[in-house]
Enzyme design. Structure first.
Site, PDB file in Angstrom:
ATOM      1  N   ARG A  48       0.808  -1.232   0.000  1.00  0.00           N
ATOM      2  CA  ARG A  48       0.000   0.000   0.000  1.00  0.00           C
ATOM      3  C   ARG A  48       0.837   1.277   0.000  1.00  0.00           C
ATOM      4  O   ARG A  48       0.399   2.296   0.535  1.00  0.00           O
ATOM      5  CB  ARG A  48      -0.957   0.055   1.214  1.00  0.00           C
ATOM      6  CG  ARG A  48      -2.042  -0.973   1.304  1.00  0.00           C
ATOM      7  CD  ARG A  48      -3.006  -0.892   0.147  1.00  0.00           C
ATOM      8  NE  ARG A  48      -2.694  -1.919  -0.833  1.00  0.00           N
ATOM      9  CZ  ARG A  48      -3.041  -3.190  -0.712  1.00  0.00           C
ATOM     10  NH1 ARG A  48      -3.728  -3.587   0.304  1.00  0.00           N
ATOM     11  NH2 ARG A  48      -2.722  -4.058  -1.627  1.00  0.00           N
ATOM     12  N   CYS A  93     -11.124  -1.081   2.901  1.00  0.00           N
ATOM     13  CA  CYS A  93     -10.504  -1.428   4.183  1.00  0.00           C
ATOM     14  C   CYS A  93     -10.014  -0.168   4.882  1.00  0.00           C
ATOM     15  O   CYS A  93      -9.404   0.701   4.262  1.00  0.00           O
ATOM     16  CB  CYS A  93      -9.333  -2.373   3.953  1.00  0.00           C
ATOM     17  SG  CYS A  93      -9.889  -4.042   3.568  1.00  0.00           S
ATOM     18  N   GLU A 115      -5.414   2.721   6.663  1.00  0.00           N
ATOM     19  CA  GLU A 115      -5.022   2.620   5.261  1.00  0.00           C
ATOM     20  C   GLU A 115      -5.613   3.805   4.504  1.00  0.00           C
ATOM     21  O   GLU A 115      -5.064   4.254   3.507  1.00  0.00           O
ATOM     22  CB  GLU A 115      -5.564   1.306   4.674  1.00  0.00           C
ATOM     23  CG  GLU A 115      -5.216   1.101   3.230  1.00  0.00           C
ATOM     24  CD  GLU A 115      -6.032   0.013   2.564  1.00  0.00           C
ATOM     25  OE1 GLU A 115      -7.023   0.323   1.887  1.00  0.00           O
ATOM     26  OE2 GLU A 115      -5.666  -1.162   2.724  1.00  0.00           O
TER      27      GLU A 115
END
Ligand code: EPU
Length: 293
Positions: free
Chosen positions: A170, A218, A288
């Protein structure tokens, strides 16, 4: 005289950001700017620098939480004109930052080009996907990237290519504020096989994620060696609510916005989840999503 004099077609004042986020939440930006060309964007950067206006860059808001108070300064969204293009050339595609990732995936599938079908079901813009190295258990966008074209904070254009680009979980080592486009290297493959992967990814998502809700994907990154969703689930937090925000019953790493939900509700629920997971497992969950406070 206004800071953005002469740029009226691309600049809006006190523009509500809620409709630009998947959560449909968040207050206004002082200036909301949608450049259509790289020249427009360079001019916007110049004006902001000259007038000490802070610049924020947004993608398509699928991984973004904007505070109820909104954002001071300018928010730039690349979604129009030049920025929405994709150019195919053999097994290579140049995808501009404001192209829709899901459309790009479909276009590649249609042309029998393999490499990013693992991104099926991931929303957002190409720029956002590169910046966050979007992906899931089946792979990420970084592995297909050959080079990116960037603009630095002074509006200077430069390129970064494969050996210099380090894609991680990520994240990627791009510090420049603007990703203009990315060249992706794909490979010609059997369309039926590609389609099978697409279908599998969709079925997996449909079965495990609350797709038809207001959510932001998420919320937390997976801590090394474990899954944030599984931890939150094991802590018994599915269904936990703060105001109009609730931890999804289907996937514990999703926070769903219900009626009357505010950004503050989501932020408070994020903190509550972090605290409970910290207490129970001594693990710190790192968001995130991007949060603009
Ligand atoms: N699990 C639970 N309870 C839950 C949720 C998950 O026990 O409520 C367990 C699952 O049973 C599984 C494990 O946790 O054993 C991992 O769950 P899952 O397969 O759903 O994957 P994930 O790690 O939670 C990642 C990405 C998703 C992506 C999926 C599928 C992160 C933080 N999340 O989720 O990405 O869609 O894999 O590829 O990397 C996103 O980035 O916004 C996102 C949704």
């Amino acid at each position: 005289m206004s800071i953005f004099n002469g740029l009226d077609e691309i600049v809006e004042r006190d523009h509500p950001l809620a409709s630009h986020t998947w959560y449909r939440l968040g207050g206004p930006a002082d200036y909301f700017i949608r450049p259509r060309t790289v020249d427009d964007l360079v001019e916007v950067i110049r004006r902001c620098n000259e007038n000490h206006v802070r610049l924020h860059v947004m993608g398509f808001g699928s991984n973004l939480l904007v505070s109820d108070e909104g954002v001071r300064g300018a928010v730039v969204k690349l979604e129009e004109g030049q920025f929405a293009q994709t150019e195919f050339e053999g097994e290579q595609v140049t995808a501009w930052a404001g192209a829709q990732l899901s459309q790009l995936v479909l276009d590649c599938v249609e042309k029998g080009l393999s490499g990013i079908e693992v991104l099926t079901g991931i929303p957002g813009s190409v720029g956002g996907a590169i910046k966050m190295n979007a992906g899931g258990r089946f792979g990420d966008i970084g592995s297909a990237v050959e080079s990116v074209t960037l603009l630095d904070s002074q509006g200077g254009l430069f390129e970064k290519s494969k050996p210099e680009l380090i894609f991680d979980y990520r994240s990627v080592n791009i510090r420049a504020p603007f990703i203009l486009n990315a060249k992706l290297k794909l490979t010609q493959a059997d369309p039926e096989q590609i389609m099978r992967t697409v279908k599998e990814s969709w079925v997996y998502k449909k079965n495990t994620q609350p797709l038809n809700t207001r959510n932001c994907g998420c919320i937390f990154k997976n801590p090394e060696g474990t899954s944030a969703g599984a931890l939150i689930d094991r802590a018994g937090l599915k269904g936990l609510q703060v105001g109009g925000a609730a931890v999804s019953d289907k996937h514990a790493n999703f926070i769903v916005a219900g009626d009357g939900c505010t950004s503050r509700d989501i932020m408070r629920l994020i903190s509550a989840v972090q605290q409970r997971v910290r207490e129970q497992f001594e693990i710190e969950l790192d968001p995130e999503i991007e949060i603009w406070k």
